[in-house]
Design a protein around this motif. Structure first.
Motif, PDB file in Angstrom:
ATOM      1  N   PRO A 110      49.193  21.286  18.681  1.00 29.00           N
ATOM      2  CA  PRO A 110      50.380  21.042  18.123  1.00 29.00           C
ATOM      3  C   PRO A 110      51.126  19.807  18.817  1.00 29.00           C
ATOM      4  CG  PRO A 110      50.872  23.011  19.070  1.00 29.00           C
ATOM      5  CD  PRO A 110      49.677  22.706  19.151  1.00 29.00           C
ATOM      6  N   THR A 111      50.701  19.366  19.939  1.00 28.52           N
ATOM      7  CA  THR A 111      51.125  18.256  20.867  1.00 28.52           C
ATOM      8  C   THR A 111      50.220  16.829  20.472  1.00 28.52           C
ATOM      9  OG1 THR A 111      49.821  18.739  22.774  1.00 28.52           O
ATOM     10  CG2 THR A 111      51.905  19.694  22.568  1.00 28.52           C
ATOM     11  N   VAL A 112      49.233  16.970  19.757  1.00 25.81           N
ATOM     12  CA  VAL A 112      48.305  15.991  19.504  1.00 25.81           C
ATOM     13  C   VAL A 112      48.332  15.669  17.831  1.00 25.81           C
ATOM     14  CG1 VAL A 112      45.836  15.008  20.020  1.00 25.81           C
ATOM     15  CG2 VAL A 112      47.084  16.751  21.629  1.00 25.81           C
ATOM     16  N   SER A 113      48.215  14.534  17.692  1.00 23.59           N
ATOM     17  CA  SER A 113      47.867  14.149  16.352  1.00 23.59           C
ATOM     18  C   SER A 113      46.644  13.459  16.270  1.00 23.59           C
ATOM     19  CB  SER A 113      49.052  13.125  15.657  1.00 23.59           C
ATOM     20  OG  SER A 113      50.246  13.824  15.382  1.00 23.59           O
ATOM     21  N   ARG A 114      46.215  13.492  15.090  1.00 22.23           N
ATOM     22  CA  ARG A 114      44.831  12.724  14.754  1.00 22.23           C
ATOM     23  C   ARG A 114      44.861  11.737  13.877  1.00 22.23           C
ATOM     24  NH1 ARG A 114      38.594  15.010  15.187  1.00 22.23           N
ATOM     25  NH2 ARG A 114      37.567  13.207  14.545  1.00 22.23           N
ATOM     26  N   MET A 115      44.802  10.511  13.974  1.00 26.11           N
ATOM     27  CA  MET A 115      44.616   9.466  12.927  1.00 26.11           C
ATOM     28  C   MET A 115      43.148   8.972  12.490  1.00 26.11           C
ATOM     29  SD  MET A 115      47.418   6.979  14.843  1.00 26.11           S
ATOM     30  CE  MET A 115      48.888   7.673  15.578  1.00 26.11           C
ATOM     31  N   THR A 116      43.131   8.927  11.357  1.00 29.55           N
ATOM     32  CA  THR A 116      41.880   8.174  10.912  1.00 29.55           C
ATOM     33  C   THR A 116      42.477   7.012  10.041  1.00 29.55           C
ATOM     34  OG1 THR A 116      41.115  10.665  10.134  1.00 29.55           O
ATOM     35  CG2 THR A 116      40.107   8.549   9.226  1.00 29.55           C
ATOM     36  N   ILE A 117      41.951   5.934  10.772  1.00 29.13           N
ATOM     37  CA  ILE A 117      41.876   4.649  10.546  1.00 29.13           C
ATOM     38  C   ILE A 117      40.894   3.903   9.932  1.00 29.13           C
ATOM     39  CG2 ILE A 117      42.722   2.484  11.169  1.00 29.13           C
ATOM     40  CD1 ILE A 117      44.131   3.885  13.657  1.00 29.13           C
ATOM     41  N   GLY A 118      41.091   3.480   8.616  1.00 28.18           N
ATOM     42  CA  GLY A 118      39.946   2.638   7.776  1.00 28.18           C
ATOM     43  C   GLY A 118      40.558   0.990   8.243  1.00 28.18           C
ATOM     44  N   LEU A 119      39.635   0.173   8.171  1.00 26.31           N
ATOM     45  CA  LEU A 119      39.939  -1.039   8.203  1.00 26.31           C
ATOM     46  C   LEU A 119      38.672  -1.902   7.931  1.00 26.31           C
ATOM     47  CD1 LEU A 119      40.035  -2.848  11.640  1.00 26.31           C
ATOM     48  CD2 LEU A 119      40.084  -0.337  11.624  1.00 26.31           C
ATOM     49  N   THR A 120      38.835  -3.051   7.263  1.00 25.94           N
ATOM     50  CA  THR A 120      37.606  -4.184   7.166  1.00 25.94           C
ATOM     51  C   THR A 120      37.861  -5.330   8.243  1.00 25.94           C
ATOM     52  OG1 THR A 120      37.659  -3.589   4.930  1.00 25.94           O
ATOM     53  CG2 THR A 120      36.397  -5.434   5.439  1.00 25.94           C
ATOM     54  N   SER A 121      36.852  -5.339   8.955  1.00 26.96           N
ATOM     55  CA  SER A 121      37.108  -6.354   9.838  1.00 26.96           C
ATOM     56  C   SER A 121      35.570  -6.985  10.360  1.00 26.96           C
ATOM     57  CB  SER A 121      38.033  -6.085  11.091  1.00 26.96           C
ATOM     58  OG  SER A 121      37.209  -5.167  12.061  1.00 26.96           O
ATOM     59  N   ASP A 122      35.577  -7.951  11.163  1.00 30.88           N
ATOM     60  CA  ASP A 122      34.497  -8.584  11.898  1.00 30.88           C
ATOM     61  C   ASP A 122      34.336  -8.066  13.284  1.00 30.88           C
ATOM     62  OD1 ASP A 122      36.332 -10.063  13.584  1.00 30.88           O
ATOM     63  OD2 ASP A 122      36.095 -11.835  12.297  1.00 30.88           O
ATOM     64  N   ASP A 123      33.328  -8.179  13.732  1.00 32.70           N
ATOM     65  CA  ASP A 123      32.929  -7.495  15.277  1.00 32.70           C
ATOM     66  C   ASP A 123      34.142  -7.792  16.300  1.00 32.70           C
ATOM     67  OD1 ASP A 123      30.835  -6.230  14.149  1.00 32.70           O
ATOM     68  OD2 ASP A 123      29.433  -7.649  14.892  1.00 32.70           O
ATOM     69  N   ARG A 124      34.523  -9.032  16.246  1.00 26.48           N
ATOM     70  CA  ARG A 124      35.360  -9.601  17.363  1.00 26.48           C
ATOM     71  C   ARG A 124      36.792  -8.904  17.054  1.00 26.48           C
ATOM     72  NH1 ARG A 124      39.202 -13.867  17.695  1.00 26.48           N
ATOM     73  NH2 ARG A 124      39.334 -14.461  19.809  1.00 26.48           N
ATOM     74  N   THR A 125      37.331  -8.807  15.665  1.00 27.69           N
ATOM     75  CA  THR A 125      38.637  -8.243  15.480  1.00 27.69           C
ATOM     76  C   THR A 125      38.645  -6.804  15.776  1.00 27.69           C
ATOM     77  OG1 THR A 125      39.130  -9.987  13.762  1.00 27.69           O
ATOM     78  CG2 THR A 125      40.378  -8.277  13.640  1.00 27.69           C
ATOM     79  N   PHE A 126      37.335  -6.087  15.466  1.00 32.48           N
ATOM     80  CA  PHE A 126      37.574  -4.687  15.691  1.00 32.48           C
ATOM     81  C   PHE A 126      37.501  -4.249  17.161  1.00 32.48           C
ATOM     82  CE2 PHE A 126      34.945  -0.850  16.073  1.00 32.48           C
ATOM     83  CZ  PHE A 126      35.809   0.033  15.310  1.00 32.48           C
ATOM     84  N   GLU A 127      36.777  -4.974  17.815  1.00 32.89           N
ATOM     85  CA  GLU A 127      36.860  -4.912  19.522  1.00 32.89           C
ATOM     86  C   GLU A 127      38.197  -5.083  19.973  1.00 32.89           C
ATOM     87  OE1 GLU A 127      34.151  -7.229  21.960  1.00 32.89           O
ATOM     88  OE2 GLU A 127      32.417  -6.726  20.262  1.00 32.89           O
ATOM     89  N   GLN A 128      38.938  -6.206  19.422  1.00 31.24           N
ATOM     90  CA  GLN A 128      40.481  -6.110  19.826  1.00 31.24           C
ATOM     91  C   GLN A 128      41.274  -5.092  19.385  1.00 31.24           C
ATOM     92  OE1 GLN A 128      41.340 -10.051  17.849  1.00 31.24           O
ATOM     93  NE2 GLN A 128      40.821 -10.837  19.753  1.00 31.24           N
ATOM     94  N   VAL A 129      40.843  -4.504  18.218  1.00 27.50           N
ATOM     95  CA  VAL A 129      41.732  -3.476  17.670  1.00 27.50           C
ATOM     96  C   VAL A 129      41.650  -2.124  18.456  1.00 27.50           C
ATOM     97  CG1 VAL A 129      41.762  -1.582  15.818  1.00 27.50           C
ATOM     98  CG2 VAL A 129      41.829  -4.321  15.301  1.00 27.50           C
ATOM     99  N   VAL A 130      40.339  -1.880  18.837  1.00 25.86           N
ATOM    100  CA  VAL A 130      40.172  -0.886  19.779  1.00 25.86           C
ATOM    101  C   VAL A 130      40.834  -1.195  21.034  1.00 25.86           C
ATOM    102  CG1 VAL A 130      38.222   0.464  21.093  1.00 25.86           C
ATOM    103  CG2 VAL A 130      38.011  -0.066  18.550  1.00 25.86           C
ATOM    104  N   LYS A 131      40.491  -2.243  21.710  1.00 25.45           N
ATOM    105  CA  LYS A 131      41.291  -2.419  23.139  1.00 25.45           C
ATOM    106  C   LYS A 131      42.790  -2.082  23.205  1.00 25.45           C
ATOM    107  CE  LYS A 131      37.777  -5.480  24.746  1.00 25.45           C
ATOM    108  NZ  LYS A 131      37.284  -7.296  25.147  1.00 25.45           N
ATOM    109  N   GLN A 132      43.326  -2.888  21.922  1.00 28.24           N
ATOM    110  CA  GLN A 132      44.750  -2.676  21.541  1.00 28.24           C
ATOM    111  C   GLN A 132      45.233  -1.303  21.837  1.00 28.24           C
ATOM    112  OE1 GLN A 132      47.189  -4.916  21.761  1.00 28.24           O
ATOM    113  NE2 GLN A 132      45.940  -6.459  22.350  1.00 28.24           N
TER     114      GLN A 132
END
Length: 166
Positions: free
Chosen positions: A42-64
């Motif tokens: 109960p102290t942890v939530s799980r988010m499922t995120i769907g997005l459309t992006s290129d490789d570079r943007t996706f890497e930035q999202v994961v790093k952020q």
């Protein structure tokens, strides 16, 4: 541009969802879907995120996301064997008796539920992968132009259990 899926484990605290969503808005990343719910802990939530992006943007999202203090773990499900479903409701209005009969048969073929109906309308419910729901919507738009109302919930996903582990 490629459709991508992330599973993000984060602390289940007030404001975490807003901070994660704000991260996307602040960087002008476009979310296709964001679904959040508690996990077995109960102290942890799980988010499922769907997005459309290129490789570079996706890497930035994961790093952020990795930099967010409240984020515990980020899993890229894009190339991983996983099970993904989304909730879809489609209301079909102004139906004839024959069209309602057709929708009941159609529901059987597509394995969707008839959640509600009356003499001139039917409410279909589907919990299927996004691509399957896209096919259903496309078909209903062709068969009932201007008479459907669509509500889609965000997708949820989980890693598959490998065959080797059985």
């Amino acid at each position: 541009m490629k459709k991508r899926w992330l599973s993000v484990f984060a602390e289940n605290e007030i404001g975490v969802l807003a901070r994660v969503a704000g991260l996307f808005a602040g960087k002008s990343y476009n979310l296709n879907s964001l679904t959040v719910g508690p996990t077995e802990d109960p102290t942890v939530s799980r988010m499922t995120i769907g997005l459309t992006s290129d490789d570079r943007t996706f890497e930035q999202v994961v790093k952020q996301l990795d930099r967010c203090v409240e984020v515990i773990k980020v899993i890229d499900l894009t190339e991983t064997a996983s099970h993904q479903k989304e909730l879809l409701f489609v209301k079909v209005r102004a139906c004839t008796r024959q069209e309602i009969d057709d929708l009941f048969r159609f529901a059987g073929v597509f394995s969707v539920n008839i959640t509600d109906y009356c003499r001139d309308a039917v409410l279909l419910e589907s919990t299927a992968p996004e691509t399957r729901n896209d096919e259903l919507i496309r078909l209903l738009r062709e068969q009932f132009p201007g008479r459907i109302e669509i509500v889609r919930g965000g997708g949820v996903a989980i890693e598959a259990i490998g065959l080797a582990e059985r």
